[in-house]
Structures are given as C-alpha cells and as structure tokens.
Design a protein around this motif. Structure first.
Motif, PDB file in Angstrom:
ATOM      1  N   PRO A 211       5.503 133.489  -4.152  1.00  0.00           N
ATOM      2  CA  PRO A 211       5.679 134.946  -3.463  1.00  0.00           C
ATOM      3  C   PRO A 211       4.626 135.343  -2.908  1.00  0.00           C
ATOM      4  O   PRO A 211       3.823 136.051  -3.842  1.00  0.00           O
TER       5      PRO A 211
ATOM      6  N   ASN B 104       9.580 140.672 -12.466  1.00  0.00           N
ATOM      7  CA  ASN B 104       9.863 139.910 -12.893  1.00  0.00           C
ATOM      8  C   ASN B 104      10.511 140.768 -14.043  1.00  0.00           C
ATOM      9  O   ASN B 104      10.687 142.035 -14.315  1.00  0.00           O
TER      10      ASN B 104
ATOM     11  N   SER C 268      14.904 139.885 -11.429  1.00  0.00           N
ATOM     12  CA  SER C 268      14.183 139.643 -10.451  1.00  0.00           C
ATOM     13  C   SER C 268      14.062 139.428  -9.419  1.00  0.00           C
ATOM     14  O   SER C 268      15.267 139.366  -8.810  1.00  0.00           O
ATOM     15  N   ILE C 269      13.161 139.549  -8.505  1.00  0.00           N
ATOM     16  CA  ILE C 269      13.193 139.433  -6.984  1.00  0.00           C
ATOM     17  C   ILE C 269      11.638 138.977  -6.369  1.00  0.00           C
ATOM     18  O   ILE C 269      10.696 139.849  -6.892  1.00  0.00           O
ATOM     19  N   LEU C 270      11.455 138.257  -5.621  1.00  0.00           N
ATOM     20  CA  LEU C 270      10.707 137.907  -4.920  1.00  0.00           C
ATOM     21  C   LEU C 270      10.858 137.866  -3.756  1.00  0.00           C
ATOM     22  O   LEU C 270      11.672 137.614  -3.008  1.00  0.00           O
TER      23      LEU C 270
ATOM     24  N   TYR D 201       3.994 148.132  -2.935  1.00  0.00           N
ATOM     25  CA  TYR D 201       4.628 148.125  -5.036  1.00  0.00           C
ATOM     26  C   TYR D 201       2.431 148.873  -6.073  1.00  0.00           C
ATOM     27  O   TYR D 201       1.889 149.260  -5.246  1.00  0.00           O
TER      28      TYR D 201
ATOM     29  N   HIS E 221       9.661 136.370  -0.150  1.00  0.00           N
ATOM     30  CA  HIS E 221       8.466 135.171   0.478  1.00  0.00           C
ATOM     31  C   HIS E 221       8.000 135.501   2.102  1.00  0.00           C
ATOM     32  O   HIS E 221       8.730 135.995   2.945  1.00  0.00           O
TER      33      HIS E 221
ATOM     34  N   ASN F 188       4.922 138.654  -3.604  1.00  0.00           N
ATOM     35  CA  ASN F 188       5.056 140.230  -4.192  1.00  0.00           C
ATOM     36  C   ASN F 188       6.155 139.709  -4.979  1.00  0.00           C
ATOM     37  O   ASN F 188       7.335 139.133  -4.289  1.00  0.00           O
ATOM     38  N   TRP F 189       6.481 140.270  -5.661  1.00  0.00           N
ATOM     39  CA  TRP F 189       7.350 140.045  -6.849  1.00  0.00           C
ATOM     40  C   TRP F 189       7.709 140.887  -8.193  1.00  0.00           C
ATOM     41  O   TRP F 189       6.873 141.758  -8.198  1.00  0.00           O
TER      42      TRP F 189
END
Length: 235
Positions: free
Chosen positions: A46, A51, A34-36, A12, A38, A48-49
């Motif tokens: 999560p 929005n 969005s992506i999360l 990231y 886990h 990381n993610w």
C-alpha cells in the motif's frame, strides 16, 4: 471488507508526515479496523495504511477544505499512538462490501508449503538453534489473528514467539509485532519476546526488528536438512 475506489487526498501525521496528492485510489477497510491505500502500481504494497487498533470517523468538510471540492473527510486515528491518517474524499467511483472467511466470518489462515513449512518443521526439531536451553512449546500456536509459527521457552522459562520466512521483509516483522502484542495480553505467557527467523533478512526489516526489540536469526536451510534427526544426509 469494504472496497472504495475514490478520488482522494491522503495526509498522514505521526512519527513523520506524508502527503499523497489528489488521485484515484483503492481504499481497503478491513473488519479488524485497518485501512490500506493502494494505487494501480507498487505490487502488493500500500501507499499508506493504518494498523489496528484504530478508529475511523467520517466528518463533514471544514472551512480549511473550502475550494478543495471535498465531499467528506475520513479521520483514522491510531488508538495507542498519536498517528492520524486523514483521507479527503473528492468523488466516490465505487463502494462495495463483501463478507470474507468461512460461514462464521473467521479467516482459516495461511496453509504453508514448500521450504517455509520445512523450515518450521526443522527448527522445531532443532530448537537449540534459537539458543542453549530452549524448549519447544508447540508449532502453529493459534491466536485470534492467526497461528504463530513456533512458540518456545528460553533457558529462563520465558516465552518466545518465532516468525519464519524464506525472505524476511518489513511485512514479516509487522506480522510478528501483531502476534507479540496479542500474546503479551495473556498473563499465562507474558512477557513474550520475538525472534524473526529467515534464510535472508532485508536490512530494512532487520533495522525495524531491532528497533522493536525483536531478535533476528538467519537460517541455513541446507545445513538444517543435513542434521535433521541427528543423522547426516546426502540429499
């Protein structure tokens, strides 16, 4: 919703940089963009993610990925900022998609009960707790992404969106931020400011709210019950 279990490496870059070494993780890709990311620990949070609004581009591995056994690269870019989440897919173990919501694909939204629902009703009746001169527009003001707990106007006539929680954490602030972004696109309401109200607000949530120009309000549930409808109660 798409659920991918894969061996992956996550990088990231944006307001800070972060790195998740290669491991098996669950990648949740939602219809809102969005992506999360886990793991099998950490409860509901999560690792990381990203929005929405964001775009996901699938790329072939480049020269910089040589020797890393990378099958494909997902580049997730935030539309409004320079934030980028890069997912290096090493091996996919499972990849399934499901349609969620009702027959139209719409999410029916959260039905609240218990103390949180009571807090909403009490604050609507005692709207002056938000400040002198406040007036209620309505409870459960519906938006495209869910209902705002309370929409009100302050003494100057400006719109105010209120998010209510029993215990206020960062997720609640993020939820209110999404509502504010949407409400401020409505020329009949904008500008709309936010109030994050809860019986308890965690320091991290308070800091995030203040950084985003959101006011925090602590609510005393028992005191609010005692003055409901202007009549003191013993229980």
């Amino acid at each position: 919703m798409r659920l991918v279990i894969a061996e992956c490496t996550i990088n990231y870059s944006g307001r800070l940089t972060a790195h998740l070494p290669q491991a098996t993780r669950l990648l949740v890709l939602k219809n809102d963009g969005s992506i999360l990311v886990h793991s099998d620990s950490g409860s509901y949070k999560p690792l990381n993610w990203m929005n929405p609004p964001c775009t996901i581009t699938v790329l072939e591995p480049g020269e910089e990925h040589a020797g890393l056994d990378v099958a494909e690269v997902w580049q997730v870019a935030q539309t409004k900022t320079a934030d980028v989440l890069t997912v290096l897919i090493h091996r996919v173990l499972s990849d399934v998609s499901h349609e969620l919501g009702d027959a139209t694909g719409a999410e029916p939204g959260l039905v609240k009960d218990g103390v949180e629902a009571a807090l909403q009703e009490l604050l609507a009746e005692q709207i002056e707790l938000l400040g002198e001169g406040f007036s209620l527009i309505r409870r459960e003001y519906m938006t495209a992404i869910g209902p705002v707990d309370i929409l009100a106007r302050d003494a100057s006539g400006a719109a105010v969106a209120v998010e209510l929680k029993r215990r206020g954490d960062i997720d609640g602030v993020e939820q209110l931020t999404r509502y504010l972004e949407l409400l401020n696109r409505d020329p009949l309401l904008a500008p709309v400011r936010g109030v994050f109200a809860a019986q308890e607000i965690k320091p991290q949530a308070r800091k995030l709210a203040e950084d985003r120009g959101i006011e925090c309000l602590l609510l005393d549930y028992e005191a609010m019950r005692g003055v409901e409808s202007g009549a003191p109660k013993l229980f």
